[in-house]
Design a protein around this motif. Structure first.
Motif, PDB file in Angstrom:
ATOM      1  N   GLY A  67      41.918 -36.954  33.673  1.00 36.08           N
ATOM      2  CA  GLY A  67      41.048 -35.876  34.130  1.00 36.08           C
ATOM      3  C   GLY A  67      41.323 -35.500  35.579  1.00 36.08           C
ATOM      4  O   GLY A  67      41.383 -34.319  35.922  1.00 36.08           O
ATOM      5  N   ALA A 294      36.879 -27.386  34.433  1.00 36.34           N
ATOM      6  CA  ALA A 294      35.859 -28.368  34.064  1.00 36.34           C
ATOM      7  C   ALA A 294      36.227 -29.754  34.594  1.00 36.34           C
ATOM      8  O   ALA A 294      35.367 -30.490  35.080  1.00 36.34           O
ATOM      9  CB  ALA A 294      35.691 -28.416  32.548  1.00 36.34           C
ATOM     10  N   SER A 295      37.518 -30.090  34.527  1.00 40.09           N
ATOM     11  CA  SER A 295      37.957 -31.391  35.037  1.00 40.09           C
ATOM     12  C   SER A 295      37.729 -31.502  36.538  1.00 40.09           C
ATOM     13  O   SER A 295      37.337 -32.558  37.042  1.00 40.09           O
ATOM     14  CB  SER A 295      39.443 -31.607  34.759  1.00 40.09           C
ATOM     15  N   SER A 298      34.188 -32.210  36.968  1.00 45.52           N
ATOM     16  CA  SER A 298      33.944 -33.616  36.619  1.00 45.52           C
ATOM     17  C   SER A 298      34.295 -34.531  37.776  1.00 45.52           C
ATOM     18  O   SER A 298      33.535 -35.433  38.130  1.00 45.52           O
ATOM     19  CB  SER A 298      34.819 -34.035  35.440  1.00 45.52           C
TER      20      SER A 298
ATOM     21  N   GLN B 118      30.269 -37.629  31.492  1.00 43.66           N
ATOM     22  CA  GLN B 118      30.576 -36.270  31.961  1.00 43.66           C
ATOM     23  C   GLN B 118      31.914 -36.208  32.679  1.00 43.66           C
ATOM     24  O   GLN B 118      32.568 -35.173  32.706  1.00 43.66           O
ATOM     25  CB  GLN B 118      29.484 -35.782  32.923  1.00 43.66           C
ATOM     26  N   VAL B 119      32.291 -37.339  33.302  1.00 44.30           N
ATOM     27  CA  VAL B 119      33.509 -37.345  34.097  1.00 44.30           C
ATOM     28  C   VAL B 119      34.757 -37.416  33.218  1.00 44.30           C
ATOM     29  O   VAL B 119      35.814 -36.921  33.583  1.00 44.30           O
ATOM     30  CB  VAL B 119      33.454 -38.521  35.103  1.00 44.30           C
ATOM     31  N   ILE B 120      34.621 -38.016  32.027  1.00 49.53           N
ATOM     32  CA  ILE B 120      35.810 -38.169  31.178  1.00 49.53           C
ATOM     33  C   ILE B 120      35.786 -37.254  29.958  1.00 49.53           C
ATOM     34  O   ILE B 120      36.682 -37.284  29.138  1.00 49.53           O
ATOM     35  CB  ILE B 120      35.969 -39.631  30.694  1.00 49.53           C
ATOM     36  N   VAL B 122      36.243 -34.071  29.292  1.00 50.35           N
ATOM     37  CA  VAL B 122      37.288 -33.070  29.032  1.00 50.35           C
ATOM     38  C   VAL B 122      38.560 -33.729  28.479  1.00 50.35           C
ATOM     39  O   VAL B 122      39.029 -33.357  27.395  1.00 50.35           O
ATOM     40  CB  VAL B 122      37.581 -32.238  30.294  1.00 50.35           C
ATOM     41  N   PRO B 123      39.119 -34.734  29.188  1.00 49.86           N
ATOM     42  CA  PRO B 123      40.300 -35.402  28.615  1.00 49.86           C
ATOM     43  C   PRO B 123      39.996 -36.093  27.286  1.00 49.86           C
ATOM     44  O   PRO B 123      40.852 -36.080  26.392  1.00 49.86           O
ATOM     45  CB  PRO B 123      40.678 -36.448  29.668  1.00 49.86           C
TER      46      PRO B 123
END
Lengths: 323, 275
Positions: A67, A294-295, A298, B118-120, B122-123
């Protein structure tokens, strides 16, 4: 870590999950004969840990790196291209993200209140206020309900033509557009979040009180200390570790577990006034199809949490030493 | 002395009021679920004159809550079983087996505890899409297991650390392999912790909406919480049906809470007292 590719990781883990648990039966008798030191025995800790470690590395730690890396690449036409800090600059230009950051600031300001309320209530429960047996069980209940259920219920209660405004109208107040007024909505949502979660912190505080030496309180009583004095000079210093824990977990809760409420109650509106970073990430990923942006959001959220967490711990440690 | 007693009573009044405020929203919702639409529009607060179970039936059958309910039950059950199995295996190894790198591993798992979803997400969504796991039960189960495993391992490790090492040694001398010790001794001994962690994980998975939204895009795979959010748009003019859907999603949690409140609280506070 780079040897664990993200793509094949998923299904192979699924297959690797069951065998270690079944292994004892076939392996049992043979290794019983040649006691310790056998290869299988020495490998045992790693076999027991392998599925868990594989899942955590492949689906939590690896995505974190992925990410961060992703946040420096582009969306759409520039998909996969290195764009440096462009996404972060886009974020700072986006009024929605700026609102989200402003709301984080608001949450940080409200944090002491969100900690003090359950702290005070726990103190009273500990001091055996009449009915103390009932309160713990009642207060804790909303904390186990899903934010979706809580949000849905308060959607009904806070509707413009809903019950709360009917009650207010009965005493000549309002009506207030709780979820429709951009100046009010964020406070309504945060208020509901605090209503739903203060029981969690209360239970943690009560666990802290259980470790408190009762003779300290007796001594304070003998010395004729008032309740505020007892709280200030006996309870707060004795519970400093618990207070620290509640501060940090409450902050994490505010930054990462309000999605359900936002999704159900306001969808980020009105006029984007109830955006939080986690909701922004979701919108950019799920609705706007801008995964790289979005990343970046994040990663920003992660940095915010690290900074707020470390600053908090620093402040609380120093405050603890001054006691 | 009488002064403090008076203070306690003065404090008890707002505390009792707060207790009522904590319960009332759910009671209100249950009452609305039992009303007809007409009754709700005419008076929001009055007790429903007769219990209109047809709202519940409607939410359960024609709105699709039964399907969502089943999805949730399947996913939560699989996730919790896997979490307890993997968590207790890892916890036993970290707490009671000596091997190189065990403390480093524990720290790594602890670090994963502080990476919010929330931080991971997307990947992770991309990984799930690439492996074809999006919109499948195994995909969502795997996402839940990954999300709650660090917490589970942390609690199981601290629980197994309280088991006297002599028990493990004695079982080894009796001829058990390491796996035998885990399966025949440690797993049964871990029952209280497993119950507490299991209930907590079940609640986390049951209550989740973000992970489920991300992993299960198609309507027939919705979990119950996502189903409730979809009700809001569909039944905004039929509040009793909407309230019935909310009630269906809340009642299992209420039942679990009534019977296992202490275990839930134990799980929540374990981090505070041991961290």
């Amino acid at each position: 870590m780079s040897s664990v590719g993200p793509a094949p990781a998923g299904p192979t883990e699924g297959a690797a999950i069951a065998p270690p648990a079944r292994r004892p039966h076939p392996a049992g008798p043979s290794s019983r004969r040649n006691r310790r030191g056998s290869r299988a025995e020495r490998l045992a800790p790693f076999v027991l840990l392998a599925p868990a470690v594989l899942i955590i590395v492949a689906l939590r730690l690896w995505p974190l790196l992925l990410g961060v890396n992703f946040s420096f690449t582009g969306d759409g036409d520039r998909n996969g291209m290195w764009v440096g800090l462009d996404n972060y600059l886009t974020l700072l230009d986006d009024p929605l993200f700026r609102t989200a950051l402003g709301n984080v600031g608001l949450l940080v300001l409200l944090l002491p209140v969100a900690v003090a309320i359950p702290g005070l209530l726990a103190t009273f429960v500990y001091l055996r206020v009449p009915g103390h047996r009932v309160y713990r069980g009642v207060y804790f209940f909303p904390a186990v309900l899903s934010p979706v259920i809580v949000g849905a219920i308060f959607n009904l209660l806070l509707a413009y033509d809903g019950p709360l405004n009917t009650v207010l109208g009965g005493v000549g107040l309002g009506p207030v557009d709780w979820l429709g007024d951009p100046d009010v909505a964020i406070f309504a949502v945060v208020g509901v979040h605090v209503w739903a979660t203060f029981g969690m912190a209360l239970v943690v505080f009560l666990a802290g009180f259980a470790t408190l030496d009762p003779s300290l309180l007796d001594a304070a009583k003998v010395d004729g200390a008032s309740l505020p004095q007892t709280i200030r000079h006996v309870i707060i210093p004795a519970l400093s570790r618990t207070i620290q824990f509640v501060f940090v977990t409450t902050m994490i809760g505010m930054l990462t577990s309000m999605f359900g409420l936002l999704y159900v109650m306001t969808s980020g509106g009105p006029e984007g006034s109830t955006y939080l970073p986690e909701y922004y990430v979701w919108i950019q990923q799920g609705q706007m199809n801008q995964p790289a942006l979005a990343s970046a959001a994040s990663t920003a959220l992660f940095l915010i949490m690290l900074v707020v967490g470390l600053v908090q711990i620093g402040i609380l440690r120093r405050a603890g030493k001054e006691e | 002395m009488s002064g403090t007693r008076l203070t306690k009573w003065v404090v008890a009044v707002p505390m009792a009021a707060l207790a009522l405020a904590t319960i009332y929203p759910l009671v209100f919702t249950a009452n609305v679920a039992m009303k007809t639409r007409r009754e709700y529009i005419l008076d929001r607060f009055s007790l429903s004159d007769s219990l209109h179970w047809e709202n519940i039936v409607k939410a359960w059958t024609s709105v699709g809550m039964s399907r969502y309910f089943l999805n949730s039950v399947i996913v939560v059950a699989c996730s919790v079983v896997l979490l307890l199995l993997l968590g207790s295996m890892a916890g036993f190894a970290l707490a009671r087996l000596r091997f190189r790198g065990s403390s480093t591993l524990f720290l790594g798992i602890l670090a994963a505890l502080f990476v919010p979803f929330q931080v991971i997400m997307v990947p992770l969504a991309r990984i799930m899409a690439d492996t074809g796991l999006v919109d499948t039960y195994p995909g969502l189960v795997l996402a839940y297991v990954a999300q709650f495993l660090p917490f589970t391992i942390f609690l199981m490790t601290s629980y197994y650390s309280t088991v006297p090492p002599e028990i493990v040694d004695a079982a080894r001398i009796d001829g058990n392999t390491v796996y035998g010790v885990y399966w025949r001794i440690m797993l049964p001994m871990g029952a209280p912790a497993l119950l507490s962690v299991g209930v907590l994980n079940a609640l986390f998975c049951w209550n989740d909406v973000l992970i489920s939204l991300l992993m299960m895009p198609s309507a027939e795979n919705r979990t119950l919480m996502v189903g409730v959010t979809s009700l809001r748009g569909q039944y905004s003019d039929d509040i009793p049906t909407f309230a019935s859907g909310v009630l269906i999603a809340a009642v299992p949690v209420l039942l679990v809470y009534l019977f296992l409140q202490r275990q839930i609280a134990d799980g929540v506070t374990a981090g505070a007292t041991k961290g």
